[in-house]
Write an enzyme that holds these catalytic residues in place. Sequence first.
Site, short mmCIF file in Angstrom:
data_model
loop_
_atom_site.label_atom_id
_atom_site.label_comp_id
_atom_site.label_asym_id
_atom_site.label_seq_id
_atom_site.Cartn_x
_atom_site.Cartn_y
_atom_site.Cartn_z
N CYS A 169 11.07 -44.92 40.18
CA CYS A 169 10.08 -43.87 40.48
C CYS A 169 9.82 -42.90 39.33
O CYS A 169 8.65 -42.61 39.06
CB CYS A 169 10.44 -43.10 41.74
SG CYS A 169 11.80 -43.73 42.68
N ARG A 217 23.08 -49.74 39.59
CA ARG A 217 23.81 -48.69 40.28
C ARG A 217 25.28 -49.06 40.33
O ARG A 217 25.62 -50.22 40.58
CB ARG A 217 23.28 -48.48 41.70
CG ARG A 217 21.86 -47.95 41.69
CD ARG A 217 21.31 -47.74 43.06
NE ARG A 217 19.86 -47.58 42.98
CZ ARG A 217 19.07 -47.60 44.04
NH1 ARG A 217 19.58 -47.74 45.25
NH2 ARG A 217 17.77 -47.46 43.90
N GLN A 240 14.09 -54.51 42.34
CA GLN A 240 13.32 -54.05 43.49
C GLN A 240 11.88 -54.54 43.36
O GLN A 240 11.34 -54.55 42.26
CB GLN A 240 13.30 -52.53 43.54
CG GLN A 240 14.65 -51.91 43.80
CD GLN A 240 14.56 -50.39 43.79
OE1 GLN A 240 13.98 -49.80 42.88
NE2 GLN A 240 15.13 -49.77 44.79
N ASP A 276 9.23 -53.05 43.74
CA ASP A 276 8.91 -51.64 43.91
C ASP A 276 7.43 -51.36 43.71
O ASP A 276 6.74 -52.10 43.00
CB ASP A 276 9.71 -50.85 42.86
CG ASP A 276 10.13 -49.50 43.36
OD1 ASP A 276 9.72 -49.14 44.47
OD2 ASP A 276 10.87 -48.81 42.64
N HIS A 301 4.74 -47.59 43.77
CA HIS A 301 4.53 -46.19 44.12
C HIS A 301 3.04 -45.95 44.24
O HIS A 301 2.28 -46.32 43.35
CB HIS A 301 5.18 -45.30 43.08
CG HIS A 301 6.66 -45.46 43.05
ND1 HIS A 301 7.30 -46.26 42.15
CD2 HIS A 301 7.61 -44.97 43.88
CE1 HIS A 301 8.60 -46.25 42.42
NE2 HIS A 301 8.82 -45.49 43.46
N LYS A 315 10.38 -41.56 56.63
CA LYS A 315 10.26 -42.96 56.20
C LYS A 315 10.24 -43.92 57.37
O LYS A 315 10.56 -43.56 58.51
CB LYS A 315 11.38 -43.33 55.24
CG LYS A 315 12.77 -43.02 55.76
CD LYS A 315 13.82 -43.28 54.69
CE LYS A 315 15.20 -43.14 55.29
NZ LYS A 315 16.20 -43.97 54.71
N HIS A 339 6.75 -44.42 48.33
CA HIS A 339 7.60 -45.45 47.73
C HIS A 339 7.63 -46.59 48.73
O HIS A 339 7.79 -46.35 49.92
CB HIS A 339 9.06 -45.00 47.58
CG HIS A 339 9.28 -43.69 46.92
ND1 HIS A 339 9.93 -43.60 45.72
CD2 HIS A 339 8.99 -42.43 47.30
CE1 HIS A 339 10.03 -42.31 45.39
NE2 HIS A 339 9.47 -41.59 46.33
#
Length: 650
Positions: free
Chosen positions: A337, A366, A384, A386, A388, A472, A518
Amino acid sequence: MIDITLPDGSVKKFDAGVTPHDVAMSISEGLARNVISASFNGTTVETKTPLTTSGSLILFTWNDKEGKKAFWHSSSHVLAQALQELYPGIKLTIGPAIDNGFYYDVDFGDHSVSDKDFKTIEDKVLAIAREKHEFTMRSATKAEALAMYAAEENPYKTELITNLEDGTITFCDHATFTDLCRGGHIPNTGIIKAFKIMSVAGAYWRGDEKNKQLTRVYGISFPKQKDLTEYLELLEEAKRRDHRKLGKELELFAFSQKVGQGLPLWLPKGAALRDRLEQFLKKAQKKAGYEQVVTPHIGQKELYVTSGHYAKYGADSFQPIHTPNEGEEFLLKPMNCPHHCEIYNTKPWSYKDLPKRYAEFGTVYRYEQSGELHGLTRVRGFTQDDAHIFCTPDQLDSEFKKVIDLVLYVFSSLGFDNFSAQVSLRDKENREKYIGTDENWEKAENAIINAARDKNLDTVVEYGEAAFYGPKLDFMVKDALGRQWQLGTIQVDYNLPERFDLTYKGSDNELHRPVMIHRAPFGSMERFIAILLENTAGNFPLWLMPEQAIILSLSEKYENYAKKVLDLLENHEIRATVDNRNETIGRKIREAEVQKLPFMLIVGEEEEKNGTISVRRHGDAGKSNQTMTIEAFAALVQEEVDKTLKTFQV
Ligand SMILES: [Zn+2]
Ligand SMILES: [Zn+2]
């Protein structure tokens, strides 16, 4: 008389002192036989607890989660009693019910327990159970409770009681056994008909490695022998479907101690599978107006200080990488992000330009403790899917719905129909925990609730589960063991636009903050493939199979024809290989079955002469093969692909 309200809203009158068992009796004898636990006004009670005031009563049977909890909690008392009788002098600590069964943490002192002892313990538990002991709750003062465990020289229970308030301490008695307990038992031990010790493991007292290591005895029990048999079969099936086992057999991924723990290596077939999933999503995303971006695997520490990730995850994350001369500090990227916010910030935007939708298959890192790592589901580096979305508050509603459409499209294309959605909202009592204005929160929460309702999602609403930056919607699927996994997630965020000072010019010519969404339909490629493996046991939808067909020649004589068939299949974009080894056809078929190849195409003299193939499907042992032309086979494959993989409609 008191009024007892039942879950269906009906109210019945009883004399004060009526028990949950009596209430069940008044409904039907069958129900009374099956009721094993109850809750009154939201508090767990015993089935023989006298009810003295009016209130709401819920009766639980084995089929309810609460019923199982009482069953397993009660069984753990019986296990503790059996262990104490078999191993005198052991010190009991805690023994809660868990999702599947229960455990008891025990300081065995000089004794030790291994799987050789399981049968003896199981027999002892069942012998006690058959004696039909009732569980009886009683209160004790703190002084009495402390005196009891001082006499047993049990420091663990003593520590537990020390932390309890006088007046709240209760014991449970059954047979000759007494345990510190808050209640919630089955009527008597006699309904425990099947019992099994699943495993023993080390566990630190209170989960703290500075404390003494105890032995955790895991057990499970059932009201019928048949239930235990079925449960053990399910576990066996789960083992067969374990993604770590299948990943190895299908040659999808591997781990190397040299490369490092928790860092998956994708083998050619696994990489092809990932690539196919990525292309599938990219195609749908392109249609939905997303733009692909690419960002680096590291970012300056300052970037994550700005985003707030450093304060939240810094200590648990990987340590900074220092450049040799410039004194710069970089972190492995834990999230995409912040990078995407900086992409948004490369240009001034007007409301007419929004929404901007940036997508990236972004690999993030991580730190996870080595003990927490598990196959592809808990790793240290993962990708991910991912994206945005930066939009105006007015666009939030429709953007959110579009994301739900995309997630549902992904799930249906992959055959996931056993999923539910969780709407995670603010804790209304603790609004100061969250950032952003009430007005924006209400807008965002309503956007999610409305979108989920309009899309007919099967949802549960959880208060207090929102992220601090916004509400979310999480999509959960169940795996082979019935465990729930969170896959896709859609989150609304007011925090990062603020922290990165993101703006757009509104129709009023003023600068405004965009809202950020997200979203990741797969969650991560690693976890998604793990769940997909366990769900399908490796029999992926045909469109996704790394190899859709294998051509098996009856002997080396037919090599040329086999190659010709391969060429024709390639023209039809069917992924296939040839097995032309000098092996028996039986062996070739067996190996192809292990590889879960959907179609085996057998070629020999007849087929070469007629320009056909003899088609056998995976798992179709005993059925005769179908002879057809390559064109007919290509049409069959296409038809099957079209059944699951539809074109994404915007
Ligand atoms: Zn108890
Ligand atoms: Zn994000």
